[in-house]
Design a protein around this motif. Sequence first.
Motif: not given
Length: 276
Positions: A99, A165, A192, A199, A95, A161, A91, A195
């Motif tokens: 990004y 994003m 964070i 997650l 992430a 993710l 995770a 999202i």
Amino acid sequence: MVAIAVLFIMPIVITFTNSLMSDQELATNYGPIGQMNKAVAGKANPFVNLKLLPDQVTLKQYGKVLVSSPRYLTMFWNSVFLVVPIIIGQALVAALAAYAFSKLQFRGRESLFLVYVLTMLMPFQVTLVPNYLMADKLGLLDSRYAIILPGIFAAFGVFMLRQFMLGIPYAYIEAAKIDGAGHLRIFYKIMIPMIKPGLAALVILLFVDYWNMVEQPLIFLDDPFKQPLSVYLSNLTAEKGIALAASMLYMTPMVLLFLYAETYFIKGVQLSGIKG
């Protein structure tokens, strides 16, 4: 839809109710299982008596699993020590990578992401041999790290993710930059929280996937006392009552996580500021 839902839920219901049966009742109802060869020879009846409700409810099978069989708890904690680091690690890594792939501009970004996607398209069995050779070179065979490290750096979380994003307007980042925020602060303070639904979905999918893994432990772990619960259940066929009770206990964490994450998912959408 109700009929289809009942069809999918019925095996779980039968497993639960049958786990409350006594050894004698299970032997009477399901004794013919595994005796098909004898049945062909005319020595046994191949049909079982599938019952939904037990004649007498008992928790004896659960007592055997949790008290009389300490190996179950050992395997349970083996699974926890394997799955939790993978979920947390993947995770975090996913992430950060998502990004970078969605909000940062750098040379070769699209080509590098294409490599990530290609690794997802390859069957899992294709990567087993390279992972085994790498773990052997690093001296990680027969250790949890041989399973944890490849799981942390898997590509699925990055892909998922990143797609999430991409739906976040870049105006949020521009406003944060105007206020003097750097990328790390933007990531932790803005991205964070926005999202959280993604997650939550990622955690559920990763937990289900790695909680049920069988191939990796069988290949990378030689010590049977290091095996996770999924391998233990796959070899549990001798006593039907223990197998049913262990199966119910095995799926309980997944059900509880899903029920919790479902509420968290809805709350995350409401607080994220993203309108679907």
